[in-house]
Design a protein around this motif. Structure first.
Motif: not given
Length: 387
Positions: A210-211, A287-288
């Motif tokens: 994701e990142k 999101s984390s």
């Protein structure tokens, strides 16, 4: 040296920066790396002058906590893997304790879990945070464990200035030392003699997580194609989002434009950097809470003479500050990313751009990086002896 991510064999596609540092530190130390075993890897071997001890923490087929995405990503994808963590930590500690004899200094890469193991050993130690261990896992228990680890370290390093404030909150008034990992800018990541760049070719290199923001890059491609119809995108890397990203390509009608190459070795990456017209780094916050710690792919691309468009996040600024050939754009904005890519794909811009290799070498070349870490580790050992 304690690590979680480490090459499983010579020319593995897993991140190799810990090994690249380890093998250069053999100029000053006898280096022993203690890292987890993985399927197909030797339990112990000498790799480029480094003695590598790979400890078992599960049965065959279960040692999957680290590879193909990293610990944080794997725990989020499969929460059952938390059951592997106690064995992972205990076995690293047992093997490390066996090696703690004589004149020793420990270098732990990542605060959790190697940093925790270092804290439980009777030896001076330095902790290096690479990003995910600092930015993610921010619950009460993980934060308390991080403070517990760093309270006893002789020094704590982070790989970019973007990480200093987060590290300071764990260090009780002490400062983290900014000391990035390195890139081989003398022999490997260099401009290709006689290699011509493919017009309109955009390159992405990295884990498909994701990142890294690959989905933003995919949404930017139709906007790029409106102005540069011949543009193409090559994605080099692997990770848990690969299937969903390929599905998004199909949905956007990009199957004939985007090529997924898969995993590639450090040596194999060079040809992509040398032939691409522009490198895209659409980093974003996950999101984390996890985000890029530094992004050495930017340095690799620039070292090969490839201009870069990157998201304007704190970690990128360590590389982008006054660096020719760099464009920073608003994160998570496909239109801004497309504008930056089109700008650097234009003939006028590409012909005018000249890389500042001297600045890159001074800050990021492995020889300079290893010398700084050797000085720090020797200092940590001396401080413990004086006690």
């Amino acid at each position: 040296m304690l690590a979680s991510t480490y090459p499983r064999w010579q020319h593995d596609h897993e991140p190799s920066f810990v090994h690249e540092l380890a093998r250069r530190l053999t100029r000053w130390f006898e280096v022993v790396v203690i890292c987890p075993h993985a399927k197909g890897a030797k339990p112990r071997e000498i790799l480029d002058g480094v003695r590598v001890e790979r400890y078992r923490y599960g049965w065959d087929g279960l040692e999957t906590l680290v590879n193909d995405g990293g610990i944080v990503t794997n725990l989020r994808r499969a929460p059952w893997k938390w059951l592997l963590v106690p064995g992972f930590v205990v076995m690293q500690w047992l093997v490390a304790r066996r090696e703690i004899r004589g004149d020793v200094v420990v270098h732990a890469h990542w605060i959790l879990t190697p940093g925790f193991v270092a804290r439980m050993l009777r030896a001076p130690f330095v902790v290096t945070s690479h990003g995910a261990d600092l930015f993610a896992l921010r619950g009460r228990v993980p934060m308390a464990l991080k403070r517990f680890v760093l309270a006893r370290s002789q020094a704590t390093t982070v790989v970019s200035h973007a990480m200093q404030d987060d590290a300071a909150s764990l260090l009780n008034g002490r400062k983290a030392i900014v000391s990035p990992m390195g890139v081989d800018l003398h022999e490997r990541f260099v401009p290709g003699d006689g290699v011509s760049r493919e017009p309109g070719q955009i390159l992405f290199v990295g884990r498909l997580v994701e990142k890294k923001g690959v989905e933003v890059l995919l949404r930017a491609m139709p906007l790029v194609l409106q102005r540069i119809p011949a543009a193409t995108l090559t994605i080099v890397g692997f990770g848990p989002l690969e299937a969903s990203l390929k599905a998004e390509c199909t949905e956007l009608g990009l199957d004939d434009v985007v090529t997924f190459v898969g995993a590639e070795t450090q040596t194999g990456l060079v040809k992509y950097y040398q032939s691409a017209s522009v490198f895209a780094a659409p980093f974003r916050a996950a999101s984390s809470g996890d985000q890029e710690g530094l992004g050495l792919v930017l340095v690799e691309a620039l070292g090969c003479g490839c201009p870069v468009v990157a998201s304007d996040i704190p970690a990128v600024r360590d590389v982008a500050s006054d660096m020719p050939g760099m464009r920073v754009v608003v994160p998570e904005d496909p239109r801004a990313l497309a504008d930056g890519l089109v700008d650097l794909l234009s003939e006028e811009t590409s012909e005018a751009w000249v890389p500042d290799r001297a600045r890159l070498v001074e800050r990021f070349d492995w020889d300079a990086v290893a010398a700084r870490y050797a000085e720090l580790l020797l200092s940590a050992r001396s401080k413990e002896i004086q006690k």
